[in-house]
Design a protein around this motif. Structure first.
Motif, PDB file in Angstrom:
ATOM      1  N   PRO A  74      -5.489 -11.621   5.175  1.00 16.36           N
ATOM      2  CA  PRO A  74      -4.198 -11.313   5.801  1.00 16.36           C
ATOM      3  C   PRO A  74      -3.075 -11.167   4.775  1.00 16.36           C
ATOM      4  O   PRO A  74      -2.886 -12.039   3.915  1.00 16.36           O
ATOM      5  CB  PRO A  74      -3.957 -12.517   6.708  1.00 16.36           C
ATOM      6  CG  PRO A  74      -5.327 -13.060   6.995  1.00 16.36           C
ATOM      7  CD  PRO A  74      -6.113 -12.831   5.737  1.00 16.36           C
ATOM      8  N   GLY A  75      -2.356 -10.066   4.856  1.00 12.68           N
ATOM      9  CA  GLY A  75      -1.202  -9.852   3.995  1.00 12.68           C
ATOM     10  C   GLY A  75      -1.510  -9.318   2.613  1.00 12.68           C
ATOM     11  O   GLY A  75      -0.589  -9.052   1.833  1.00 12.68           O
ATOM     12  N   TRP A  76      -2.778  -9.163   2.295  1.00 13.33           N
ATOM     13  CA  TRP A  76      -3.171  -8.679   0.965  1.00 13.33           C
ATOM     14  C   TRP A  76      -3.828  -7.315   1.064  1.00 13.33           C
ATOM     15  O   TRP A  76      -4.730  -7.103   1.886  1.00 13.33           O
ATOM     16  CB  TRP A  76      -4.140  -9.651   0.307  1.00 13.33           C
ATOM     17  CG  TRP A  76      -3.460 -10.724  -0.505  1.00 13.33           C
ATOM     18  CD1 TRP A  76      -2.150 -11.108  -0.422  1.00 13.33           C
ATOM     19  CD2 TRP A  76      -4.059 -11.552  -1.503  1.00 13.33           C
ATOM     20  NE1 TRP A  76      -1.899 -12.125  -1.310  1.00 13.33           N
ATOM     21  CE2 TRP A  76      -3.045 -12.415  -1.984  1.00 13.33           C
ATOM     22  CE3 TRP A  76      -5.346 -11.647  -2.025  1.00 13.33           C
ATOM     23  CZ2 TRP A  76      -3.292 -13.362  -2.979  1.00 13.33           C
ATOM     24  CZ3 TRP A  76      -5.603 -12.590  -3.009  1.00 13.33           C
ATOM     25  CH2 TRP A  76      -4.575 -13.438  -3.481  1.00 13.33           C
ATOM     26  N   SER A  77      -3.387  -6.410   0.206  1.00 15.74           N
ATOM     27  CA  SER A  77      -4.099  -5.152   0.023  1.00 15.74           C
ATOM     28  C   SER A  77      -5.312  -5.400  -0.867  1.00 15.74           C
ATOM     29  O   SER A  77      -5.481  -6.490  -1.440  1.00 15.74           O
ATOM     30  CB  SER A  77      -3.181  -4.121  -0.642  1.00 15.74           C
ATOM     31  OG  SER A  77      -2.917  -4.510  -1.985  1.00 15.74           O
ATOM     32  N   ARG A  78      -6.149  -4.383  -1.010  1.00 12.97           N
ATOM     33  CA  ARG A  78      -7.257  -4.509  -1.963  1.00 12.97           C
ATOM     34  C   ARG A  78      -6.723  -4.698  -3.377  1.00 12.97           C
ATOM     35  O   ARG A  78      -7.328  -5.409  -4.197  1.00 12.97           O
ATOM     36  CB  ARG A  78      -8.150  -3.274  -1.883  1.00 12.97           C
ATOM     37  CG  ARG A  78      -8.956  -3.186  -0.590  1.00 12.97           C
ATOM     38  CD  ARG A  78      -9.786  -1.939  -0.540  1.00 12.97           C
ATOM     39  NE  ARG A  78     -10.616  -1.899   0.661  1.00 12.97           N
ATOM     40  CZ  ARG A  78     -10.734  -0.833   1.440  1.00 12.97           C
ATOM     41  NH1 ARG A  78     -10.070   0.288   1.158  1.00 12.97           N
ATOM     42  NH2 ARG A  78     -11.522  -0.872   2.509  1.00 12.97           N
ATOM     43  N   GLY A  79      -5.576  -4.085  -3.665  1.00 15.05           N
ATOM     44  CA  GLY A  79      -4.969  -4.276  -4.976  1.00 15.05           C
ATOM     45  C   GLY A  79      -4.602  -5.721  -5.235  1.00 15.05           C
ATOM     46  O   GLY A  79      -4.731  -6.214  -6.367  1.00 15.05           O
ATOM     47  N   HIS A  80      -4.147  -6.431  -4.209  1.00 20.23           N
ATOM     48  CA  HIS A  80      -3.853  -7.859  -4.367  1.00 20.23           C
ATOM     49  C   HIS A  80      -5.127  -8.627  -4.731  1.00 20.23           C
ATOM     50  O   HIS A  80      -5.106  -9.517  -5.592  1.00 20.23           O
ATOM     51  CB  HIS A  80      -3.279  -8.439  -3.065  1.00 20.23           C
ATOM     52  CG  HIS A  80      -1.860  -8.082  -2.807  1.00 20.23           C
ATOM     53  ND1 HIS A  80      -1.489  -6.934  -2.153  1.00 20.23           N
ATOM     54  CD2 HIS A  80      -0.691  -8.735  -3.105  1.00 20.23           C
ATOM     55  CE1 HIS A  80      -0.165  -6.884  -2.052  1.00 20.23           C
ATOM     56  NE2 HIS A  80       0.342  -7.966  -2.619  1.00 20.23           N
ATOM     57  N   VAL A  81      -6.231  -8.308  -4.058  1.00 13.42           N
ATOM     58  CA  VAL A  81      -7.496  -9.004  -4.334  1.00 13.42           C
ATOM     59  C   VAL A  81      -7.940  -8.748  -5.770  1.00 13.42           C
ATOM     60  O   VAL A  81      -8.344  -9.673  -6.492  1.00 13.42           O
ATOM     61  CB  VAL A  81      -8.587  -8.570  -3.335  1.00 13.42           C
ATOM     62  CG1 VAL A  81      -9.923  -9.215  -3.688  1.00 13.42           C
ATOM     63  CG2 VAL A  81      -8.187  -8.933  -1.908  1.00 13.42           C
ATOM     64  N   LEU A  82      -7.864  -7.494  -6.208  1.00  8.45           N
ATOM     65  CA  LEU A  82      -8.283  -7.152  -7.565  1.00  8.45           C
ATOM     66  C   LEU A  82      -7.385  -7.830  -8.594  1.00  8.45           C
ATOM     67  O   LEU A  82      -7.868  -8.353  -9.617  1.00  8.45           O
ATOM     68  CB  LEU A  82      -8.262  -5.637  -7.753  1.00  8.45           C
ATOM     69  CG  LEU A  82      -9.215  -4.845  -6.853  1.00  8.45           C
ATOM     70  CD1 LEU A  82      -9.020  -3.347  -7.063  1.00  8.45           C
ATOM     71  CD2 LEU A  82     -10.672  -5.233  -7.112  1.00  8.45           C
ATOM     72  N   ALA A  83      -6.072  -7.830  -8.337  1.00  8.23           N
ATOM     73  CA  ALA A  83      -5.157  -8.487  -9.261  1.00  8.23           C
ATOM     74  C   ALA A  83      -5.435  -9.986  -9.334  1.00  8.23           C
ATOM     75  O   ALA A  83      -5.429 -10.581 -10.426  1.00  8.23           O
ATOM     76  CB  ALA A  83      -3.712  -8.239  -8.819  1.00  8.23           C
TER      77      ALA A  83
END
Length: 228
Positions: free
Chosen positions: A37-46
């Motif tokens: 919730p609230g995270w893009s895939r970019g957030h996960v990768l970062a």
């Protein structure tokens, strides 16, 4: 027995699977929502890249993160980056972790993680393995809990059942996949709740990735687990 060298190999293999899968994405896919919730895939990768560097800090005796606000700010800063930049950062941060893990060290020493949590250094590679495997699933790009290595699923289920053991807000609970069984929650002061399901469904529930779909419960209702 913890085998940090074997776990480092597992981290490497899991990272290669992740890099191969992420390499098939494009910039638009990086911006799409992840399963968190609230995270893009970019957030996960970062987060995965910064976690690798944070665990290098742990192994080298520095604070894991300067503080929670810096951790969160770094993820927000890095999330919008193009795919190629994300891939390079993932690859290079993973290499730094592997190089640190390969250096001679006292693996029996105690290290400090976030929020004052301590652990034996030898368990740090497994903790990184958990990050890579579960966040690969969180990306929502075709890698499922059912695809996780069986030995990983068993060990992470062991770890999470132990983590919730004795927790005052979790009733006495027995978990079983039909072959193995675990106990968690408060010390049994009455009837236990028995939760039965597949290894993937049990892990998904314990790890906060599934709400309990696929599980059967006897002796009560499905316990609400504290956040990880």
């Amino acid at each position: 027995m913890i085998d940090h060298a074997r776990d480092l190999v597992s981290v490497h293999d899991a990272t290669e699977r992740l890099l191969t899968a992420v390499g098939k994405m494009d910039d638009a896919a990086v911006r799409e929502p992840s399963r968190l919730p609230g995270w893009s895939r970019g957030h996960v990768l970062a987060h995965l890249a910064r976690n690798a560097d944070a665990l290098v800090n742990v192994l080298e005796g520095r604070p894991m993160y300067a503080d929670a606000s810096v951790r969160d700010a770094d993820i927000e800063r890095d999330a919008p980056r193009p795919l190629e930049v994300q891939l390079t950062d993932l690859r290079e941060s993973a290499a730094r972790f592997q190089d640190t893990g390969a250096a001679p060290a006292d693996w029996s020493r105690t290290v400090e993680l976030r929020n004052g949590v301590t652990d034996v250094a030898a368990r740090v590679p497994f903790r990184r393995w958990v990050e890579v495997e579960l966040h690969h699933v969180d990306l929502g790009i075709g890698y499922r809990l059912e695809d996780l290595p069986a030995d990983f699923v068993a060990r992470e289920t062991d770890f999470l059942a132990e983590r919730f053991a004795g927790h005052p807000d979790v009733p006495p609970t027995r978990l079983t996949d039909g072959t193995r069984a675990w106990r968690t929650g408060r010390e049994a002061d009455g009837p236990e709740v028995t939760v039965t399901g597949s290894p993937a469904d049990l892990l998904g529930w314990l790890a906060g990735r599934r709400a309990g779909t696929g599980l059967t419960v006897a002796g009560g209702t499905l316990p609400a687990l504290p956040p990880l």
